[in-house]
Structures are given as C-alpha cells and as structure tokens.
Motif scaffolding. Structure first.
Motif, PDB file in Angstrom:
ATOM      1  N   GLY A 184      -1.994 -22.941   0.708  1.00 30.40           N
ATOM      2  CA  GLY A 184      -0.964 -23.950   0.544  1.00 30.40           C
ATOM      3  C   GLY A 184      -0.838 -24.863   1.741  1.00 30.40           C
ATOM      4  O   GLY A 184      -0.280 -25.947   1.659  1.00 30.40           O
ATOM      5  N   ARG A 185      -1.409 -24.421   2.862  1.00 27.80           N
ATOM      6  CA  ARG A 185      -1.400 -25.259   4.051  1.00 27.80           C
ATOM      7  C   ARG A 185      -2.613 -26.178   3.983  1.00 27.80           C
ATOM      8  O   ARG A 185      -3.748 -25.726   3.908  1.00 27.80           O
ATOM      9  CB  ARG A 185      -1.476 -24.400   5.302  1.00 27.80           C
ATOM     10  N   VAL A 186      -2.386 -27.499   3.989  1.00 29.58           N
ATOM     11  CA  VAL A 186      -3.472 -28.467   3.883  1.00 29.58           C
ATOM     12  C   VAL A 186      -3.801 -28.980   5.269  1.00 29.58           C
ATOM     13  O   VAL A 186      -2.924 -29.462   5.986  1.00 29.58           O
ATOM     14  CB  VAL A 186      -3.083 -29.649   2.964  1.00 29.58           C
ATOM     15  N   ALA A 187      -5.047 -28.847   5.669  1.00 31.90           N
ATOM     16  CA  ALA A 187      -5.461 -29.380   6.964  1.00 31.90           C
ATOM     17  C   ALA A 187      -5.349 -30.889   6.949  1.00 31.90           C
ATOM     18  O   ALA A 187      -5.714 -31.549   5.984  1.00 31.90           O
ATOM     19  CB  ALA A 187      -6.905 -28.957   7.265  1.00 31.90           C
ATOM     20  N   GLY A 188      -4.839 -31.430   8.053  1.00 30.41           N
ATOM     21  CA  GLY A 188      -4.733 -32.878   8.154  1.00 30.41           C
ATOM     22  C   GLY A 188      -3.601 -33.460   7.338  1.00 30.41           C
ATOM     23  O   GLY A 188      -3.738 -34.521   6.762  1.00 30.41           O
ATOM     24  N   ASP A 189      -2.468 -32.735   7.233  1.00 27.54           N
ATOM     25  CA  ASP A 189      -1.302 -33.293   6.551  1.00 27.54           C
ATOM     26  C   ASP A 189      -0.975 -34.658   7.149  1.00 27.54           C
ATOM     27  O   ASP A 189      -0.927 -34.823   8.361  1.00 27.54           O
ATOM     28  CB  ASP A 189      -0.087 -32.378   6.734  1.00 27.54           C
ATOM     29  N   THR A 190      -0.749 -35.636   6.302  1.00 28.75           N
ATOM     30  CA  THR A 190      -0.503 -36.993   6.771  1.00 28.75           C
ATOM     31  C   THR A 190       0.766 -37.524   6.141  1.00 28.75           C
ATOM     32  O   THR A 190       0.911 -37.515   4.920  1.00 28.75           O
ATOM     33  CB  THR A 190      -1.685 -37.926   6.410  1.00 28.75           C
ATOM     34  N   SER A 191       1.694 -37.962   6.970  1.00 28.55           N
ATOM     35  CA  SER A 191       2.927 -38.557   6.468  1.00 28.55           C
ATOM     36  C   SER A 191       3.374 -39.622   7.440  1.00 28.55           C
ATOM     37  O   SER A 191       3.020 -39.605   8.624  1.00 28.55           O
ATOM     38  CB  SER A 191       4.023 -37.498   6.297  1.00 28.55           C
ATOM     39  N   TYR A 192       4.178 -40.562   6.953  1.00 34.29           N
ATOM     40  CA  TYR A 192       4.681 -41.656   7.760  1.00 34.29           C
ATOM     41  C   TYR A 192       6.178 -41.756   7.588  1.00 34.29           C
ATOM     42  O   TYR A 192       6.705 -41.624   6.479  1.00 34.29           O
ATOM     43  CB  TYR A 192       3.992 -42.975   7.385  1.00 34.29           C
ATOM     44  N   ALA A 193       6.875 -41.968   8.706  1.00 37.45           N
ATOM     45  CA  ALA A 193       8.333 -41.943   8.693  1.00 37.45           C
ATOM     46  C   ALA A 193       8.937 -43.188   8.077  1.00 37.45           C
ATOM     47  O   ALA A 193      10.091 -43.184   7.665  1.00 37.45           O
ATOM     48  CB  ALA A 193       8.862 -41.758  10.116  1.00 37.45           C
ATOM     49  N   SER A 194       8.175 -44.287   8.012  1.00 36.20           N
ATOM     50  CA  SER A 194       8.715 -45.538   7.490  1.00 36.20           C
ATOM     51  C   SER A 194       7.573 -46.415   7.013  1.00 36.20           C
ATOM     52  O   SER A 194       6.395 -46.157   7.309  1.00 36.20           O
ATOM     53  CB  SER A 194       9.509 -46.274   8.573  1.00 36.20           C
ATOM     54  N   THR A 195       7.924 -47.457   6.278  1.00 33.40           N
ATOM     55  CA  THR A 195       6.895 -48.413   5.841  1.00 33.40           C
ATOM     56  C   THR A 195       6.268 -49.100   7.049  1.00 33.40           C
ATOM     57  O   THR A 195       5.081 -49.440   7.037  1.00 33.40           O
ATOM     58  CB  THR A 195       7.501 -49.464   4.896  1.00 33.40           C
ATOM     59  N   THR A 196       7.069 -49.292   8.113  1.00 31.67           N
ATOM     60  CA  THR A 196       6.530 -49.923   9.327  1.00 31.67           C
ATOM     61  C   THR A 196       5.440 -49.056   9.936  1.00 31.67           C
ATOM     62  O   THR A 196       4.391 -49.562  10.354  1.00 31.67           O
ATOM     63  CB  THR A 196       7.654 -50.143  10.349  1.00 31.67           C
ATOM     64  N   ASP A 197       5.676 -47.736   9.990  1.00 31.77           N
ATOM     65  CA  ASP A 197       4.646 -46.829  10.512  1.00 31.77           C
ATOM     66  C   ASP A 197       3.384 -46.882   9.666  1.00 31.77           C
ATOM     67  O   ASP A 197       2.262 -46.889  10.180  1.00 31.77           O
ATOM     68  CB  ASP A 197       5.168 -45.393  10.532  1.00 31.77           C
ATOM     69  N   LEU A 198       3.550 -46.925   8.336  1.00 30.46           N
ATOM     70  CA  LEU A 198       2.393 -46.976   7.451  1.00 30.46           C
ATOM     71  C   LEU A 198       1.628 -48.279   7.616  1.00 30.46           C
ATOM     72  O   LEU A 198       0.393 -48.282   7.681  1.00 30.46           O
ATOM     73  CB  LEU A 198       2.850 -46.809   5.992  1.00 30.46           C
ATOM     74  N   VAL A 199       2.359 -49.397   7.689  1.00 30.61           N
ATOM     75  CA  VAL A 199       1.708 -50.696   7.882  1.00 30.61           C
ATOM     76  C   VAL A 199       0.936 -50.712   9.203  1.00 30.61           C
ATOM     77  O   VAL A 199      -0.197 -51.201   9.273  1.00 30.61           O
ATOM     78  CB  VAL A 199       2.751 -51.835   7.842  1.00 30.61           C
ATOM     79  N   SER A 200       1.552 -50.169  10.246  1.00 32.44           N
ATOM     80  CA  SER A 200       0.873 -50.121  11.542  1.00 32.44           C
ATOM     81  C   SER A 200      -0.406 -49.298  11.464  1.00 32.44           C
ATOM     82  O   SER A 200      -1.437 -49.669  12.030  1.00 32.44           O
ATOM     83  CB  SER A 200       1.808 -49.533  12.605  1.00 32.44           C
ATOM     84  N   ALA A 201      -0.339 -48.163  10.746  1.00 29.00           N
ATOM     85  CA  ALA A 201      -1.521 -47.317  10.605  1.00 29.00           C
ATOM     86  C   ALA A 201      -2.627 -48.042   9.839  1.00 29.00           C
ATOM     87  O   ALA A 201      -3.810 -47.939  10.183  1.00 29.00           O
ATOM     88  CB  ALA A 201      -1.153 -46.016   9.897  1.00 29.00           C
ATOM     89  N   LEU A 202      -2.250 -48.769   8.800  1.00 29.07           N
ATOM     90  CA  LEU A 202      -3.246 -49.533   8.037  1.00 29.07           C
ATOM     91  C   LEU A 202      -3.887 -50.620   8.899  1.00 29.07           C
ATOM     92  O   LEU A 202      -5.094 -50.862   8.809  1.00 29.07           O
ATOM     93  CB  LEU A 202      -2.582 -50.151   6.805  1.00 29.07           C
ATOM     94  N   ARG A 203      -3.076 -51.261   9.721  1.00 30.25           N
ATOM     95  CA  ARG A 203      -3.629 -52.300  10.595  1.00 30.25           C
ATOM     96  C   ARG A 203      -4.603 -51.710  11.609  1.00 30.25           C
ATOM     97  O   ARG A 203      -5.644 -52.301  11.902  1.00 30.25           O
ATOM     98  CB  ARG A 203      -2.491 -53.019  11.315  1.00 30.25           C
ATOM     99  N   ARG A 204      -4.247 -50.558  12.155  1.00 24.40           N
ATOM    100  CA  ARG A 204      -5.160 -49.910  13.105  1.00 24.40           C
ATOM    101  C   ARG A 204      -6.458 -49.507  12.411  1.00 24.40           C
ATOM    102  O   ARG A 204      -7.547 -49.653  12.976  1.00 24.40           O
ATOM    103  CB  ARG A 204      -4.485 -48.697  13.741  1.00 24.40           C
ATOM    104  N   ALA A 205      -6.336 -48.988  11.202  1.00 26.28           N
ATOM    105  CA  ALA A 205      -7.530 -48.608  10.449  1.00 26.28           C
ATOM    106  C   ALA A 205      -8.392 -49.830  10.149  1.00 26.28           C
ATOM    107  O   ALA A 205      -9.620 -49.772  10.234  1.00 26.28           O
ATOM    108  CB  ALA A 205      -7.129 -47.903   9.152  1.00 26.28           C
ATOM    109  N   ALA A 206      -7.735 -50.945   9.811  1.00 23.78           N
ATOM    110  CA  ALA A 206      -8.476 -52.173   9.507  1.00 23.78           C
ATOM    111  C   ALA A 206      -9.226 -52.673  10.735  1.00 23.78           C
ATOM    112  O   ALA A 206     -10.397 -53.082  10.653  1.00 23.78           O
ATOM    113  CB  ALA A 206      -7.516 -53.246   8.999  1.00 23.78           C
ATOM    114  N   ALA A 207      -8.551 -52.636  11.902  1.00 22.90           N
ATOM    115  CA  ALA A 207      -9.211 -53.086  13.125  1.00 22.90           C
ATOM    116  C   ALA A 207     -10.394 -52.187  13.474  1.00 22.90           C
ATOM    117  O   ALA A 207     -11.478 -52.667  13.838  1.00 22.90           O
ATOM    118  CB  ALA A 207      -8.209 -53.110  14.273  1.00 22.90           C
ATOM    119  N   ALA A 208     -10.207 -50.880  13.349  1.00 17.79           N
ATOM    120  CA  ALA A 208     -11.294 -49.946  13.650  1.00 17.79           C
ATOM    121  C   ALA A 208     -12.438 -50.089  12.644  1.00 17.79           C
ATOM    122  O   ALA A 208     -13.613 -49.987  13.004  1.00 17.79           O
ATOM    123  CB  ALA A 208     -10.766 -48.514  13.654  1.00 17.79           C
ATOM    124  N   HIS A 209     -12.080 -50.346  11.373  1.00 16.93           N
ATOM    125  CA  HIS A 209     -13.119 -50.507  10.356  1.00 16.93           C
ATOM    126  C   HIS A 209     -13.933 -51.765  10.600  1.00 16.93           C
ATOM    127  O   HIS A 209     -15.147 -51.794  10.341  1.00 16.93           O
ATOM    128  CB  HIS A 209     -12.482 -50.554   8.963  1.00 16.93           C
TER     129      HIS A 209
END
Length: 475
Positions: free
Chosen positions: A417-442
């Motif tokens: 039941g424990r999933v390695a790499g659990d991923t959650s974001y506290a707000s839409t701002t955190d999620l947007v920031s993560a997407l932007r970082r992923a886009a820059a790295a990609h």
C-alpha cells in the motif's frame, strides 16, 4: 560546550551549521557505515581562523559584474554562501576553509549593492526586492556553469537561498537557512504585529522616511555597527572585524538597494514587472522540497527563541528542535520515531558523535506493554536485532539533550500500500511551478538529444515524481 554556543552570533551560527551539516548536504548519506565515518577535526584545525579571503574574482552574470571569493578545489562540490544585511562575505571567512577542506568548491559572492559587485549598466533599476536578488544568484550559477549547488545563507542571504530553492529547486542540491523559511510578500508585510515585535523592526519604519534614507546615507557604518550589537548582543567583535565588513557598504548602490528592499516589503515602493510572476508565486508561500537544515542562533537580540529544523531528502515533513517553540516541558516527549534503513549504521554514527544509544533490541512474545516505554515493545526487550530480520521489528533508543526519548526503527521493506515516489502538491501554484521546472528541464533534455520528444508527458511525470522523492532527475 554550552558556554561556547551561547557566544554564537546570528552571523556565525551559519558557520557552525555548515560545518556540522557538510556531509549531510553533500554526497554522504544521512547515516554512513561505521567504517566510513569522517575523522574528527583536530583542535588546531578547528581553532584556525582566517582574517580575510586571499583574493577575489569577478564575472559578468545577468545584470551584474559579480565580485566573489572562491575557496577549495575547482572540481569540488559547489556550495554558495550568501551574506545578509548589514554584513558581507567576511561572515564566512572562518567556515569557508573548513568546507573547502571537505572537498567543497566554496563560492561567496557580494550581493548587489555590496563590496565590489557592480551593475553593468547605469540604466538598470537599483532594485532590492527579494526575487531580484534570487535571480542574481541563478544568473551567477549560469555564468559559472553550475547546474546545481548547495545554497546557504543568513538574513537577506537566507531569504535569497530560500527563494532559489522554492522557485528553482532543480538548481538547489540542498539548503541551509538561518532563521528558517523567510519567504514573504508585500501583502504579508501589511499585517501588523504586537508592539514588542514591531519594535524589533524599528529600522524598517525609519527607512520608510526620507529622513531615514538620509540618515543611513550619512551614518551607514554607525548604523551597521548598532545593528551588529543589537542583533548579536553576546558577540564582542573588535574594530578590525567590523571595519573589514563595513568597507563593503561604500558601494555606490548600497543605500539605494537597502532602502528599496525595506520599502518594497512594506508596499511603499514598486517592484519591476519582470519579477511580478516570481512574486505572485512567492506570495503563495511555496513549499521548499529540497533537503534542508534551518538554524537559529542562541544569542539573537530581542528574542528568547531558537529552532533547528531538518527536512529529510524528498520528504514533505520536517523535524523541529528548539527553545520556546512549544509549551511542552523539555524532556516530556516520549516514543518519537526516527526511521532508518540501516539500524546498525545509524547507531554507529550517533555513538561516533558522542550520543548514548542503547543496544539494538527487538520485541519478544508480541508483548507491546511495559513500564519503560508504553509506546513500543515495553519492558520485554530482547537483545539483538529481530532474528528473522523483519522490517519494522528492530530498534534502538536514545535521548536528546533535553531528555526527550527517541527510537530508531529499522524499515527495509514497506508494507503493501506504500507507493514509492508519492507525489502531491499543496496548491495549484506549487503544481504550476513544478510543471514549469519540468518544462525547462525537458527543453534542455531535447537540446541534448537533438530531437523533439513526442512522449514529453511521460518525461514530465518522471521528472516531477523524482524531484519530490529526492531521486536522481532524468537527463
């Protein structure tokens, strides 16, 4: 030892934390194997102190020609040390050689408005808002071709490092921040505080007036000397130590940067539009998810508060130790768990550092009640690790200096039941920031491969999960 600690100033507390946390924030695991323990520093090495940096370097980075000291091997693990106000790079003159001796490439820049760091253009706005200073550090890393570095700082430097860790976590390997999470906003700056707390910020209100600006312009060194004494009342610095740093306040942009910084915080000065997006993200108090240690000096002026906060790599939770952070009596906490993957190694490291730790034990006959510790395997402790080497079943206990009781628990395999790499974001701002970082790295990933990635969404997902779990990021 306590007598020595009480002499620490806010400025020097970071040096202690960096020396203690160098292995943690670098390449070594939290608990090394017994035969991998680093040798204790010799008394002569620990006592050695420098008076200044041998030389300074300069490099064009973004809007600035940055002046910086560099110590250590050029191929060492990069670590940036960021000073605050009203201090300068000499805040780190003692700790930098120690870190260099541990294999770090230590880079200590003068922030904008300090020392021999200059603006490249006379037309550039002399902007002191926090996101501008953080952008300077990212630009400096770009100029030095540093993809990622450990960041550490106090006061303005801590806030700058916090912002880089929050907005550009892919550039921050780990963080040491004196006074913890210092990210704020103009809206937060409008909130009144109790009178005693407001009194500690008297200079901020003074700077809001033209008289304050003129006074700082005329008496900047006298002003800094007073702040040093108020902020660190037990630090008996001499004139030579102060004059060494005070020279950096002669920078022609120093007053403009300082005044704008404090007026901006109170909403009395405008920022630049190019930083608006950053400030919107910062106003949401974004999470810092890189491995982090926070420190607070014992001898800060104006408060009886101390906190050290540790955020394990990839964790959304932190452990906080401190003074006056809770109403609970010192030593009253029982059954605090510290989970480790290698119990023997964890125990060896604490013993190496002078902490008394029990022998490894496991529970017997499934008896979970006992007089010594009602939250664990009670008095029915059986010496040695669990015979079946089962996960969750082997322990060791110790107390912290206040008498709180801790238990190492070895977990090698998680329950279903424990999933390695659990991923959650506290707000839409955190999620947007993560997407932007992923886009820059990609984007950099596609540059390296020389072709468009049709399955970019798979790459984004892998990047975002690994970023939160602390695993190596995809190339």
């Amino acid at each position: 030892m306590q007598q020595e600690v009480n002499k620490l100033s806010r400025r020097r507390m970071l040096g202690v934390g960096l020396s203690a946390g160098a292995a943690l924030l670098g390449e070594l695991p939290l608990f090394a194997k017994e035969n991998e323990m680093p040798p204790a520093p010799s008394p002569s090495a620990a006592a050695a102190q420098s008076t200044t940096f041998d030389s300074l370097k300069e490099i064009d980075a973004g809007l600035l020609r940055v002046s910086y000291a560099e110590v250590g091997p050029s191929n060492g693990k990069p670590l940036l040390l960021l000073h605050g106000w009203p201090y300068d790079i000499h805040s780190f003159v003692d700790v930098a050689p120690r870190l260099a001796a541990e294999g770090y490439r230590v880079i200590v820049p003068y922030l904008r408005g300090y020392g021999s760091t200059w603006f490249l253009s006379a037309e550039t706005v002399r902007n002191g808002q926090p996101s501008a200073l953080a952008s300077d550090i990212v630009a400096l890393m770009d100029a030095l071709h540093l993809d990622k570095a450990v960041l550490a700082g106090f006061d303005w430097g801590a806030r700058t490092a916090d912002i880089v860790a929050a907005l550009w976590p892919e550039r921050c390997k780990a963080l040491v921040s004196v006074s913890g999470y210092l990210i704020g906003s103009q809206e937060a700056g409008k909130m009144p505080l109790p009178p005693k707390a407001e009194l500690e910020w008297w200079y901020q209100f003074y700077f809001a007036t033209e008289r304050g600006r003129a006074g700082y312009e005329r008496y900047r060194k006298e002003f800094a000397n007073l702040i040093w004494k108020l902020a660190s009342p037990k630090w008996n610095f001499d004139d030579q130590t102060f004059d060494r740093s005070a020279a950096s306040f002669d920078n022609p942009d120093h007053v403009a940067i300082v005044i704008h910084n404090y007026r901006w915080r109170l909403g009395l000065a405008e920022g630049e539009k190019k930083y608006d997006d950053f400030e919107k993200q910062l106003a949401q108090a974004p999470s810092i998810r890189v491995p982090t240690i926070t420190l607070e000096g014992d001898a800060n002026g104006g408060n009886d508060y101390r906190v050290i906060q540790f955020t394990p790599p990839g964790s959304g939770c932190s452990i906080i130790f401190g003074k006056n952070v809770t109403a609970a009596a010192p030593g009253s906490a029982k059954g605090l768990y510290l989970i480790v993957a290698d119990l023997a190694a964890a125990r060896s490291e604490l013993l190496f550092r002078g902490v008394a730790v029990s022998e490894i034990f496991h529970g017997g006959a499934d008896n979970y009640i006992g007089s010594d510790e009602p939250y664990l395997f009670g008095s029915n402790r059986v010496p040695g690790p669990d015979p079946a080497q089962s996960s969750y079943r082997s322990f060791a206990s110790f107390q912290d200096p206040d008498g709180n009781e801790w238990l190492f628990q070895e977990i090698t395999t998680r329950l279903p039941g424990r999933v390695a790499g659990d991923t959650s974001y506290a707000s839409t701002t955190d999620l947007v920031s993560a997407l932007r970082r992923a886009a820059a790295a990609h984007g950099k990933h596609e540059e390296r491969t020389g072709q468009a990635d049709a399955n970019w969404y798979d790459w984004y997902a892998l990047y975002m999960v690994r970023e939160q779990s602390g695993e190596p990021l995809p190339e």
